[in-house]
Design a protein around this motif. Sequence first.
Motif, PDB file in Angstrom:
ATOM      1  N   ILE A  90       0.837  -1.204   0.000  1.00 41.96           N
ATOM      2  CA  ILE A  90       0.000   0.000   0.000  1.00 41.96           C
ATOM      3  C   ILE A  90       0.872   1.254   0.000  1.00 41.96           C
ATOM      4  O   ILE A  90       0.644   2.195  -0.763  1.00 41.96           O
ATOM      5  CB  ILE A  90      -0.963  -0.008   1.205  1.00 41.96           C
ATOM      6  N   GLU A  91       1.884   1.271   0.855  1.00 41.52           N
ATOM      7  CA  GLU A  91       2.774   2.437   0.935  1.00 41.52           C
ATOM      8  C   GLU A  91       3.527   2.646  -0.375  1.00 41.52           C
ATOM      9  O   GLU A  91       3.728   3.788  -0.800  1.00 41.52           O
ATOM     10  CB  GLU A  91       3.739   2.292   2.118  1.00 41.52           C
ATOM     11  N   ALA A  92       3.936   1.567  -1.018  1.00 42.67           N
ATOM     12  CA  ALA A  92       4.629   1.683  -2.304  1.00 42.67           C
ATOM     13  C   ALA A  92       3.709   2.294  -3.359  1.00 42.67           C
ATOM     14  O   ALA A  92       4.133   3.129  -4.161  1.00 42.67           O
ATOM     15  CB  ALA A  92       5.139   0.316  -2.751  1.00 42.67           C
ATOM     16  N   ALA A  93       2.447   1.878  -3.354  1.00 42.44           N
ATOM     17  CA  ALA A  93       1.488   2.445  -4.311  1.00 42.44           C
ATOM     18  C   ALA A  93       1.264   3.934  -4.039  1.00 42.44           C
ATOM     19  O   ALA A  93       1.178   4.738  -4.971  1.00 42.44           O
ATOM     20  CB  ALA A  93       0.165   1.685  -4.239  1.00 42.44           C
ATOM     21  N   LYS A  94       1.207   4.315  -2.773  1.00 41.25           N
ATOM     22  CA  LYS A  94       1.045   5.738  -2.430  1.00 41.25           C
ATOM     23  C   LYS A  94       2.222   6.561  -2.931  1.00 41.25           C
ATOM     24  O   LYS A  94       2.049   7.703  -3.379  1.00 41.25           O
ATOM     25  CB  LYS A  94       0.914   5.908  -0.916  1.00 41.25           C
ATOM     26  N   LYS A  95       3.417   5.996  -2.866  1.00 39.67           N
ATOM     27  CA  LYS A  95       4.602   6.720  -3.350  1.00 39.67           C
ATOM     28  C   LYS A  95       4.528   6.961  -4.847  1.00 39.67           C
ATOM     29  O   LYS A  95       5.006   7.981  -5.334  1.00 39.67           O
ATOM     30  CB  LYS A  95       5.873   5.967  -2.967  1.00 39.67           C
ATOM     31  N   VAL A  96       3.926   6.034  -5.580  1.00 39.29           N
ATOM     32  CA  VAL A  96       3.760   6.236  -7.020  1.00 39.29           C
ATOM     33  C   VAL A  96       2.815   7.402  -7.272  1.00 39.29           C
ATOM     34  O   VAL A  96       3.049   8.223  -8.162  1.00 39.29           O
ATOM     35  CB  VAL A  96       3.268   4.952  -7.718  1.00 39.29           C
ATOM     36  N   VAL A  97       1.756   7.501  -6.483  1.00 38.17           N
ATOM     37  CA  VAL A  97       0.820   8.618  -6.644  1.00 38.17           C
ATOM     38  C   VAL A  97       1.542   9.938  -6.378  1.00 38.17           C
ATOM     39  O   VAL A  97       1.365  10.915  -7.105  1.00 38.17           O
ATOM     40  CB  VAL A  97      -0.413   8.467  -5.721  1.00 38.17           C
ATOM     41  N   ASN A  99       4.847  10.526  -6.584  1.00 45.13           N
ATOM     42  CA  ASN A  99       5.963  10.757  -7.485  1.00 45.13           C
ATOM     43  C   ASN A  99       6.065   9.572  -8.437  1.00 45.13           C
ATOM     44  O   ASN A  99       6.737   8.595  -8.146  1.00 45.13           O
ATOM     45  CB  ASN A  99       7.262  10.933  -6.674  1.00 45.13           C
ATOM     46  N   ASP A 100       5.395   9.670  -9.565  1.00 41.56           N
ATOM     47  CA  ASP A 100       5.307   8.563 -10.516  1.00 41.56           C
ATOM     48  C   ASP A 100       6.563   8.519 -11.386  1.00 41.56           C
ATOM     49  O   ASP A 100       6.671   9.231 -12.389  1.00 41.56           O
ATOM     50  CB  ASP A 100       4.051   8.718 -11.368  1.00 41.56           C
ATOM     51  N   THR A 101       7.504   7.682 -10.978  1.00 35.88           N
ATOM     52  CA  THR A 101       8.753   7.512 -11.709  1.00 35.88           C
ATOM     53  C   THR A 101       8.971   6.023 -11.952  1.00 35.88           C
ATOM     54  O   THR A 101       8.351   5.189 -11.289  1.00 35.88           O
ATOM     55  CB  THR A 101       9.946   8.054 -10.899  1.00 35.88           C
ATOM     56  N   PRO A 102       9.869   5.686 -12.863  1.00 30.51           N
ATOM     57  CA  PRO A 102      10.179   4.261 -13.046  1.00 30.51           C
ATOM     58  C   PRO A 102      10.645   3.603 -11.743  1.00 30.51           C
ATOM     59  O   PRO A 102      10.309   2.439 -11.483  1.00 30.51           O
ATOM     60  CB  PRO A 102      11.290   4.265 -14.100  1.00 30.51           C
ATOM     61  N   LYS A 103      11.370   4.327 -10.920  1.00 32.03           N
ATOM     62  CA  LYS A 103      11.873   3.768  -9.659  1.00 32.03           C
ATOM     63  C   LYS A 103      10.719   3.459  -8.694  1.00 32.03           C
ATOM     64  O   LYS A 103      10.677   2.377  -8.101  1.00 32.03           O
ATOM     65  CB  LYS A 103      12.850   4.741  -9.009  1.00 32.03           C
ATOM     66  N   THR A 104       9.765   4.393  -8.529  1.00 37.46           N
ATOM     67  CA  THR A 104       8.655   4.139  -7.604  1.00 37.46           C
ATOM     68  C   THR A 104       7.729   3.062  -8.154  1.00 37.46           C
ATOM     69  O   THR A 104       7.187   2.258  -7.400  1.00 37.46           O
ATOM     70  CB  THR A 104       7.856   5.416  -7.275  1.00 37.46           C
ATOM     71  N   ARG A 105       7.553   3.034  -9.476  1.00 37.20           N
ATOM     72  CA  ARG A 105       6.723   1.974 -10.076  1.00 37.20           C
ATOM     73  C   ARG A 105       7.368   0.600  -9.883  1.00 37.20           C
ATOM     74  O   ARG A 105       6.689  -0.381  -9.592  1.00 37.20           O
ATOM     75  CB  ARG A 105       6.474   2.247 -11.559  1.00 37.20           C
ATOM     76  N   ALA A 106       8.685   0.524 -10.035  1.00 37.68           N
ATOM     77  CA  ALA A 106       9.388  -0.746  -9.836  1.00 37.68           C
ATOM     78  C   ALA A 106       9.273  -1.200  -8.380  1.00 37.68           C
ATOM     79  O   ALA A 106       9.062  -2.385  -8.106  1.00 37.68           O
ATOM     80  CB  ALA A 106      10.851  -0.614 -10.240  1.00 37.68           C
ATOM     81  N   ALA A 107       9.399  -0.260  -7.453  1.00 35.02           N
ATOM     82  CA  ALA A 107       9.263  -0.607  -6.030  1.00 35.02           C
ATOM     83  C   ALA A 107       7.858  -1.100  -5.737  1.00 35.02           C
ATOM     84  O   ALA A 107       7.666  -2.061  -4.981  1.00 35.02           O
ATOM     85  CB  ALA A 107       9.617   0.601  -5.161  1.00 35.02           C
ATOM     86  N   ALA A 108       6.854  -0.463  -6.333  1.00 37.72           N
ATOM     87  CA  ALA A 108       5.470  -0.892  -6.125  1.00 37.72           C
ATOM     88  C   ALA A 108       5.240  -2.269  -6.724  1.00 37.72           C
ATOM     89  O   ALA A 108       4.560  -3.107  -6.126  1.00 37.72           O
ATOM     90  CB  ALA A 108       4.507   0.128  -6.722  1.00 37.72           C
ATOM     91  N   ALA A 110       7.463  -4.619  -7.088  1.00 39.63           N
ATOM     92  CA  ALA A 110       8.136  -5.584  -6.207  1.00 39.63           C
ATOM     93  C   ALA A 110       7.307  -5.823  -4.944  1.00 39.63           C
ATOM     94  O   ALA A 110       7.162  -6.964  -4.486  1.00 39.63           O
ATOM     95  CB  ALA A 110       9.529  -5.083  -5.842  1.00 39.63           C
ATOM     96  N   ALA A 111       6.745  -4.761  -4.390  1.00 38.38           N
ATOM     97  CA  ALA A 111       5.904  -4.898  -3.192  1.00 38.38           C
ATOM     98  C   ALA A 111       4.642  -5.685  -3.503  1.00 38.38           C
ATOM     99  O   ALA A 111       4.189  -6.502  -2.696  1.00 38.38           O
ATOM    100  CB  ALA A 111       5.560  -3.523  -2.630  1.00 38.38           C
ATOM    101  N   TYR A 134      -3.064  -5.759  -4.943  1.00 41.34           N
ATOM    102  CA  TYR A 134      -3.668  -5.114  -6.104  1.00 41.34           C
ATOM    103  C   TYR A 134      -3.458  -3.603  -6.079  1.00 41.34           C
ATOM    104  O   TYR A 134      -3.312  -2.975  -7.117  1.00 41.34           O
ATOM    105  CB  TYR A 134      -5.163  -5.433  -6.186  1.00 41.34           C
ATOM    106  N   ALA A 135      -3.455  -3.019  -4.898  1.00 41.96           N
ATOM    107  CA  ALA A 135      -3.220  -1.576  -4.803  1.00 41.96           C
ATOM    108  C   ALA A 135      -1.852  -1.238  -5.365  1.00 41.96           C
ATOM    109  O   ALA A 135      -1.696  -0.284  -6.132  1.00 41.96           O
ATOM    110  CB  ALA A 135      -3.334  -1.106  -3.356  1.00 41.96           C
ATOM    111  N   ALA A 136      -0.846  -2.010  -4.994  1.00 44.06           N
ATOM    112  CA  ALA A 136       0.493  -1.765  -5.524  1.00 44.06           C
ATOM    113  C   ALA A 136       0.555  -2.091  -7.014  1.00 44.06           C
ATOM    114  O   ALA A 136       1.176  -1.373  -7.788  1.00 44.06           O
ATOM    115  CB  ALA A 136       1.524  -2.575  -4.755  1.00 44.06           C
ATOM    116  N   ALA A 137      -0.118  -3.149  -7.415  1.00 38.63           N
ATOM    117  CA  ALA A 137      -0.123  -3.522  -8.824  1.00 38.63           C
ATOM    118  C   ALA A 137      -0.833  -2.477  -9.681  1.00 38.63           C
ATOM    119  O   ALA A 137      -0.552  -2.356 -10.875  1.00 38.63           O
ATOM    120  CB  ALA A 137      -0.777  -4.880  -9.011  1.00 38.63           C
ATOM    121  N   ALA A 138      -1.715  -1.715  -9.082  1.00 38.91           N
ATOM    122  CA  ALA A 138      -2.441  -0.678  -9.831  1.00 38.91           C
ATOM    123  C   ALA A 138      -1.493   0.333 -10.451  1.00 38.91           C
ATOM    124  O   ALA A 138      -1.838   1.011 -11.414  1.00 38.91           O
ATOM    125  CB  ALA A 138      -3.443   0.039  -8.925  1.00 38.91           C
TER     126      ALA A 138
END
Length: 181
Positions: A90-97, A99-108, A110-111, A134-138
């Motif tokens: 969940i926290e990884a998905a929030k980080k994408v919201v 700051n949507d970067t390849p790094k945050t998407r990759a972390a999400a 993985a989570a 699913y939240a992270a996969a979103a």
Amino acid sequence: MQITLDWLKQQSACQDGYEWSIKTLNKKSMAVNNFIDKLMAENKFNWANWVIVRVIDRPQKIRYAVFAAEQVIDIFEKKYPNDKRPRNAIEAAKKVVENDTPKTRAAAAAAAYAADADAAAYAYAAYAYAAAAYAAAATAYAADAAAYAYAAAADAADAYAADSDAMRKEMQIKIINYGLS
């Protein structure tokens, strides 16, 4: 936005949903909120969710999935307080919201993978677990994952509660109303 029969066809609505819409869309179109209100009035919550995830944008889909997962994460955490994978997803998905970067998407991603790895072993808590995954996969597959997060959250509420029908309906309404806002 207006819901029309043409739009429903373009989105590959199920046959039952399309036929219901033929009867409902007597003016050939209806505002999204009004259409969803009609669906909810007839307890067609899954259809309302289907419409929502097709009319909101990618960041909204991620927030929608996160919201759904957060509604039931406590079910999982009460049973497995030392397993932080769903919360991390969940926290990884929030980080994408944020700051949507390849790094945050990759972390999400993985989570999401970590959270989904052995969810089946967790009985009713698996639904809460899956909602977080699913939240992270979103972050990568926004529409499908947002829809699945909604369904998993509703399933978690359903499996956990003694009065499961009422709790499931309450959860569905809460998540759909969030999606409308």
